[in-house]
Motif scaffolding. Structure first.
Motif, short mmCIF file in Angstrom:
data_model
loop_
_atom_site.label_atom_id
_atom_site.label_comp_id
_atom_site.label_asym_id
_atom_site.label_seq_id
_atom_site.Cartn_x
_atom_site.Cartn_y
_atom_site.Cartn_z
N THR D 81 -57.25 -87.34 24.48
CA THR D 81 -56.03 -87.23 23.68
C THR D 81 -56.10 -86.02 22.76
OG1 THR D 81 -55.74 -89.61 23.72
CG2 THR D 81 -54.60 -88.43 21.98
N ARG D 84 -55.83 -82.76 24.81
CA ARG D 84 -54.50 -82.54 25.39
C ARG D 84 -53.55 -81.86 24.40
NH1 ARG D 84 -53.52 -88.40 28.23
NH2 ARG D 84 -54.12 -87.87 30.37
N VAL E 61 -50.24 -98.71 27.98
CA VAL E 61 -50.92 -97.49 27.57
C VAL E 61 -52.36 -97.75 27.16
CG1 VAL E 61 -48.90 -96.15 26.89
CG2 VAL E 61 -49.96 -97.69 25.24
N ARG E 62 -52.69 -98.98 26.84
CA ARG E 62 -54.06 -99.30 26.48
C ARG E 62 -54.40 -100.70 26.99
NH1 ARG E 62 -57.52 -97.36 21.45
NH2 ARG E 62 -56.77 -95.39 22.26
N PRO E 63 -54.68 -100.80 28.28
CA PRO E 63 -54.87 -102.12 28.90
C PRO E 63 -56.10 -102.84 28.34
CG PRO E 63 -54.67 -100.35 30.53
CD PRO E 63 -54.90 -99.70 29.21
N GLU E 136 -45.66 -90.05 30.51
CA GLU E 136 -46.62 -89.02 30.91
C GLU E 136 -46.49 -87.79 30.03
OE1 GLU E 136 -46.02 -88.27 35.00
OE2 GLU E 136 -47.29 -89.92 35.66
N ALA E 138 -45.46 -87.66 27.00
CA ALA E 138 -46.04 -87.97 25.69
C ALA E 138 -47.56 -87.91 25.75
CB ALA E 138 -45.57 -89.34 25.22
N LYS E 139 -48.11 -88.45 26.83
CA LYS E 139 -49.57 -88.42 26.99
C LYS E 139 -50.07 -86.98 27.09
CE LYS E 139 -50.52 -92.78 29.38
NZ LYS E 139 -50.67 -93.35 30.73
N MET E 141 -49.02 -84.41 25.89
CA MET E 141 -49.01 -83.67 24.62
C MET E 141 -50.07 -84.17 23.67
SD MET E 141 -45.02 -83.01 23.90
CE MET E 141 -44.22 -84.28 24.81
N GLY E 142 -50.86 -85.15 24.11
CA GLY E 142 -51.93 -85.64 23.26
C GLY E 142 -51.49 -86.71 22.28
N SER E 143 -50.53 -87.54 22.68
CA SER E 143 -50.11 -88.63 21.81
C SER E 143 -51.16 -89.73 21.85
CB SER E 143 -48.79 -89.24 22.28
OG SER E 143 -47.82 -88.24 22.46
N SER E 144 -51.47 -90.28 20.69
CA SER E 144 -52.30 -91.48 20.66
C SER E 144 -51.46 -92.62 21.21
CB SER E 144 -52.69 -91.79 19.23
OG SER E 144 -51.53 -92.06 18.48
N SER E 145 -52.11 -93.74 21.53
CA SER E 145 -51.36 -94.89 22.04
C SER E 145 -50.29 -95.29 21.04
CB SER E 145 -52.29 -96.07 22.29
OG SER E 145 -53.26 -95.71 23.24
N ALA E 147 -48.76 -93.44 18.86
CA ALA E 147 -47.67 -92.46 18.87
C ALA E 147 -46.78 -92.68 20.08
CB ALA E 147 -48.23 -91.05 18.87
N ILE E 148 -47.39 -92.94 21.22
CA ILE E 148 -46.58 -93.19 22.42
C ILE E 148 -45.64 -94.35 22.18
CG2 ILE E 148 -46.64 -93.90 24.83
CD1 ILE E 148 -49.24 -92.44 25.14
N ASN E 151 -43.30 -93.55 18.68
CA ASN E 151 -42.46 -92.36 18.65
C ASN E 151 -41.68 -92.15 19.93
OD1 ASN E 151 -43.52 -91.90 16.15
ND2 ASN E 151 -45.10 -90.49 16.89
N VAL E 152 -42.19 -92.70 21.04
CA VAL E 152 -41.51 -92.45 22.30
C VAL E 152 -40.93 -93.73 22.90
CG1 VAL E 152 -41.76 -91.57 24.65
CG2 VAL E 152 -42.93 -90.44 22.76
#
Ligand SMILES: Nc1ncnc2c1ncn2[C@@H]1O[C@H](COP(=O)(O)OP(=O)(O)OP(=O)(O)O)[C@@H](O)[C@H]1O
Ligand SMILES: Nc1ncnc2c1ncn2[C@@H]1O[C@H](COP(=O)(O)OP(=O)(O)OP(=O)(O)O)[C@@H](O)[C@H]1O
Ligand SMILES: [Mg+2]
Ligand SMILES: [Mg+2]
Lengths: 258, 262, 236, 262, 236
Positions: D81, D84, E61-63, E136, E138-139, E141-145, E147-148, E151-152
């Motif tokens: 993360t 990226r 996003v974070r199983p 994808e 969002a990921k 761009m380096g979004s944390s879980s 943030a995904i 924010n998204v």
């Protein structure tokens, strides 16, 4: 409309039985009916209880002829139901009384109950009036003019003793007994909850007019099957069964000779 | 004799709470039967909106559109639906049905026409071969690459042998080889079946290769129409001139071939 | 056995006794029958109603504003009713359709009637989520409104419609307690009337357990099918 | 000294119930810092998949990927993360956030970096000007034309001044003029900021214009890598040869200019 | 006034009499209070639970498979319970939080508890519908879980989440009849206890009318907001 609506069933020994359909509350009504069933079989009838969860539609269903009789109300309620709904239903015999009483987990006598006490009572149409009535008997409230079947806390004219009343589903009351200073409920429900029904603060007199009755339409009032049923229900044997089974929490209409 | 597709005084604007954005500002256009008619212009000029008005995916605010003798803009819903069956459309964003396989996507418009199952099978197989996707027949769009999706969209638009084909950047996602083969395909159906093609493109090579006439759209206005030759050799409009310049710039950018123009 | 009289663990143990399950098992079948039938009715009528609502809505493929308002209001009326009141409405309906207003079949009508409007709204929601480009593509090819709905929108929305059905199905399962009012019996009725009202806490535990298992199965199946379709389409 | 981006023995396949589709079959690739590295190949060759492996949007089945000293393929979720944030990506399908205005779309990666509101405003405004969308600042993606969407995607990818830019057909939806200006923009940030750019493109003109090195991908295998010059002048691979031929065909298709090569 | 005794129209007329509304109006306020509070709780906790469920799900996003199973099962347990049984569960909770297990506030807890799990599933469903390309992006761009999600996914799914909330809200309104079991009163209780059980059919009509109006308003507002957002985004 169809006289031959009643269905026939065959028992194991090949005898043909006429089915009587019924709406009856679960406890103790259905249990009493089940107890008398074998005797009724001997007379050529069998009972089919189509529902054991009472609600306000039962009299209408009976009036409609969908069932032969119902068994869950007392006469004052019936009279007023007829009055309110232009009904013609008739009482063809009382069976038992479920006395209503006031209980407490905090106080052992009515005198101990302080002013401002919280009181919970059942909110259903057949019991709320009775609960209010015993409060009136006790001298805690004064009821205004009210119909039996429609009474609610709104009908209290005056609080002689300052108390705070909550109306609850009668089955829910048991879950709240520790939260109220006084709870009013049918004896049988108190017993079912595993409580001691003899430790009441005050309760209905023995002369309670609230015997649970068998209700049907006028045209079926003389139906031989129903007549037979009422006869068995009012027998001393059935009375004994009721006394035994419910430990005095349910009182049969028929007096049992010692 | 009047033209096959006629657009007269077409206006279209998009409103939102705050403002009104007039995208097409009085378009007049005549396209002959059998034309491959190119529409070029800057991004955002209104090309897609113009083409979408032709089959009334956008309802024009004003103006008339004719195809042959029918006034498209006055058709009722039912007639429009019927007419659309013979107007193919290739979407810029593909708009494939995710719930259908490649085969079913292409078969869909044929089903609408009531073509028999067998004929559909034959036709779709042929189209799949033409666009080079026979091996993806039973794949779902979700698993396709960009170019593959675009080719499915093309095959779907051609399935019903439409008499008019609206093509919105049909080769934008394709490699040069696929582009060439699709252009040849379009030219072929134009020649063989007489399909009139309206083709939005920003690949001037493509326009030059197969369009016989071109219109330049600038900010919602047609600034120039003419034969491809005229417009490529001697553009009059602002956009036309800039495009030609850029085109030349690309072609003469022979940084390592010394002007040889490989 | 009541918690009030017996220790917790004994009641729990007794919940798995033959005695309890002899009463429960037939009720399970009743419940399955009721749930299956009312779910089937809800599915069919709910989807149809949902389709109708979204077709005639302002943004639909064939807007009919007046009808939309009317149908929407009726659906909302049905959704506003407490379960008890819903029963009153079902009585004449059941009497008309079945000749009697009690019994398993009358109950099925009440269950379906309670869930159809809610499911229809979920279906309608599923349709709104379809990207408009796909519907435009269908239109551009000359699809009739019916073709758009049944050939495009329905298949595109099916994973979402299935998820919505899971919600409705679970609603139905938890509502089978209503069956008691129709003399229709079943697990939910036992849970409330015996387990809760009459303090057979062993039965309460056992019947709630059955309900949980049924709901869990519904959820797992719903998710599974919905995800399978999405996976097949390479959308997740 | 080893290269900046190194890919070693990369395999990637997509499975479904019936079959396994191996898309990348042992890719080895070295890209120097500051390269503008072109990847060309047929539609469906695996270009997008390859690039998506680099920032692990696709998890490789086998193989290693390094950027600088970090082995991307062995980073844990948190490290990935973090990394990226400095890898820009332009998607073939744009993938804009429909819920955000153009401004917010571009501002999003900056917010992730914790840039101050004022700096974000300045930066985004500058980017909007660069891609020619200042007037669409507060528009939602749903109202943009194809090319406008693509330019928002480009601006968003450049917002954080990434050290690596993965560009998947970044100019496919653009008219020639916008294409040229975007290519110039990419070249500019490459020169000024030293951004390493990996650029999938099927517009050979574009590759020729700004790439210094090119790889040809054919059916999941790199068949050729070299300087753009070498590959354009003397391709060795099958794909390379065909591409060049088609390229020439387009350029020498001087049907109405008599070989003048306008 | 009962239908069985008085002509239909007279009952209906009486439903609008001062007498009836003197009783009803205070109940309307009680109901609005209960609905507003339990809706607010449902909204917040339902969205949070929905987010949690979809974040830890297999495709999330974070199983976190184990947690997912557990949480899913608990949610399903709650959904499987008939309303009556739900009340029992609420009692100790209400006692803990409020010190008493009856009354308006206890009822609010029960209403919320009944609706949160269902709403959470609807929220989860809304998230599944988000095209994976956006996540994808969002990921990439380096979004944390977090943030995904916040924010998204949340903004992207908001129209669908609002539609789901409308469904939950209407469920809550129709469930206020449950209030009677808590001695909490309100319109639903009047509809059932007076209208239905005591044959004040004029009150039944009036109170059902109030419920319908409330549901209708909820629906119209929900649709309006959801459509406004979709229109603002040019998605319909
Ligand atoms: N639904 C809409 N609502 C508001 N504005 C819109 C809508 N659709 C398009 N526009 C605007 O209309 C203008 C023209 O859009 P259009 O899609 O026709 O452009 P285009 O010429 O096809 O561009 P491109 O080459 O980038 O695809 C653009 O500025 C766009 O923002
Ligand atoms: N999620 C997926 N599931 C299954 N197959 C896939 C998936 N994604 C891609 N593929 C397949 O992998 C191959 C390569 O796809 P990719 O998108 O990498 O191609 P590409 O080189 O980028 O093509 P284009 O130029 O058309 O975009 C294609 O055949 C495609 O069908
Ligand atoms: Mg366009
Ligand atoms: Mg690609």
């Amino acid at each position: 409309d169809s006289p031959e609506k009643k269905s026939k069933t065959k028992t194991a020994d090949g005898k043909e039985l006429t089915t009587i359909t019924a709406l009856a509350d679960l406890t103790p009504h259905s249990e009493i009916l089940e107890y008398v069933e074998p005797k009724l079989n001997d007379k050529g009838y069998t009972i089919d209880i189509v529902s054991t969860a009472s609600d306000a539609t039962w009299n209408e269903k009976t009036q409609n002829g969908e069932v032969d009789f119902n068994f869950n109300q007392h006469e004052p309620y019936l009279i007023e139901w007829n009055e309110i709904n232009n009904g013609t239903l008739v009482n063809i015999g009382g069976v038992h009384v479920e006395p209503i009483g006031a209980y407490s987990e905090k106080y052992t006598s009515a005198d101990e109950v302080p002013d401002g006490a919280t009181v919970v009572l059942p909110d259903d149409a057949t019991n709320e009036y009775r609960a209010l009535r015993i409060l009136e008997q006790q001298g805690w409230i004064k009821l205004g003019n009210t119909e039996n079947a429609r009474a609610s806390v709104a009908d209290i004219e005056e609080y002689i003793k300052p108390i705070e009343i909550t109306e609850l589903d009668s089955y829910q009351i048991n879950a709240h007994i520790n939260e109220f200073d006084v709870y009013i409920n049918n004896t049988n429900k108190v017993i079912e909850a595993g409580l001691d029904a003899t430790k009441y603060l005050f309760r209905e007199g023995e002369d309670s007019p609230y015997a649970n009755i068998i209700v049907t339409t006028p045209d079926k009032a003389d139906d031989p099957g129903l007549k037979a049923l009422v006869e068995i229900l009012q027998s001393e044997d059935t009375a004994k069964f009721i006394l035994d089974k419910y430990n005095g929490a349910v009182i049969p209409v028929t007096k049992v000779s010692e | 004799m009047s033209s096959y597709i006629r657009i007269e005084g077409l206006y279209k604007s998009f409103k939102n709470r705050k403002e009104e954005n007039t995208v097409l500002k009085g378009i007049d256009l005549e396209i002959e039967k059998g034309d491959i008619f190119g529409i070029v212009g800057f991004s955002g000029a209104g090309k897609s909106t113009l083409v979408r008005c032709i089959n009334r995916l956008e309802e024009p605010d004003r103006g008339k559109i004719f195809i042959g003798d029918t006034e498209i803009t006055s058709l009722n819903k039912k007639q429009l639906t019927e007419r659309r069956k013979k107007i193919g459309m290739i979407f810029q964003q593909f708009n494939l049905f995710d719930s259908m396989t490649v085969f079913k996507n292409i078969a869909y418009p044929l089903k609408l026409l009531g073509v028999s199952k067998k004929d559909i099978e034959t036709k779709v197989d042929k189209l799949l071969e033409l666009v080079g996707l026979s091996d993806k027949k039973n794949a779902y769009p979700g698993s396709l690459s960009g170019g593959q999706k675009q080719r499915v969209g093309i095959a779907r638009a051609l399935a019903t042998d439409p008499d008019v084909l609206l093509s919105d950047e049909a080769t934008s996602a394709l490699d040069p080889v696929s582009t060439l083969s699709i252009l040849d395909l379009l030219e072929h159906i134009n020649k063989e079946l007489g399909v009139t093609i309206i083709m939005i493109t920003h690949e001037l090579e493509a326009a030059k290769r197969i369009c016989n006439r071109v219109a330049v759209l600038e900010n919602g206005v047609i600034t120039e129409t003419g034969t491809t030759r005229d417009i490529f050799l001697d553009p009059q409009s602002n956009t036309g001139k800039i495009f030609l310049e850029v085109y030349k710039e690309f072609r003469h950018d022979n940084s390592f071939t010394g002007g040889e123009g490989i | 056995m009541s918690f009030l009289k017996f220790p917790f663990w004994e009641v729990v143990k007794h919940a798995f006794s033959k005695e309890v399950w002899d009463v429960l098992l037939p009720a399970v079948w009743d419940t399955l029958y009721m749930v299956a039938l009312s779910a089937a009715i809800t599915l069919v009528l709910g989807v149809l109603l949902g389709i109708a609502l979204s077709v005639i809505s302002k943004e639909g493929v064939r807007p009919v504003p007046i009808l939309n308002e009317t149908a929407g209001t009726i659906v909302n009326c049905l959704r506003s009713l407490p379960q008890m009141i819903m029963i009153i409405i079902t009585l004449p309906l059941a009497r008309m359709l079945l000749g009697q207003s009690y019994g398993v079949n009358a109950c099925i009508i009440a269950l379906a009637a309670s869930c159809i409007p809610m499911y229809a709204r979920l279906v309608q929601g599923a349709f709104v989520e379809i990207p408009k480009g796909k519907i435009e593509a269908a239109k551009a090819m000359g699809s009739s409104s019916a073709a758009i709905v049944f050939n495009v929108m329905l298949p595109e929305a099916i994973p979402s419609i299935i998820r919505g059905f899971t919600v409705a199905l679970i609603g139905i399962i938890s509502m089978t307690a209503l069956a008691g009012s129709f003399g229709a019996g079943g697990i939910g009725d036992i849970a409330v009337r015996f387990g809760f009202n009459r303090f057979y806490h062993d039965m309460l535990i056992a019947s709630v357990l059955v309900l949980i298992v049924m709901v869990e199965i519904a959820q797992i199946f719903g998710d599974l099918i919905s995800n399978l379709i999405l996976k097949k389409r390479h959308l997740i």
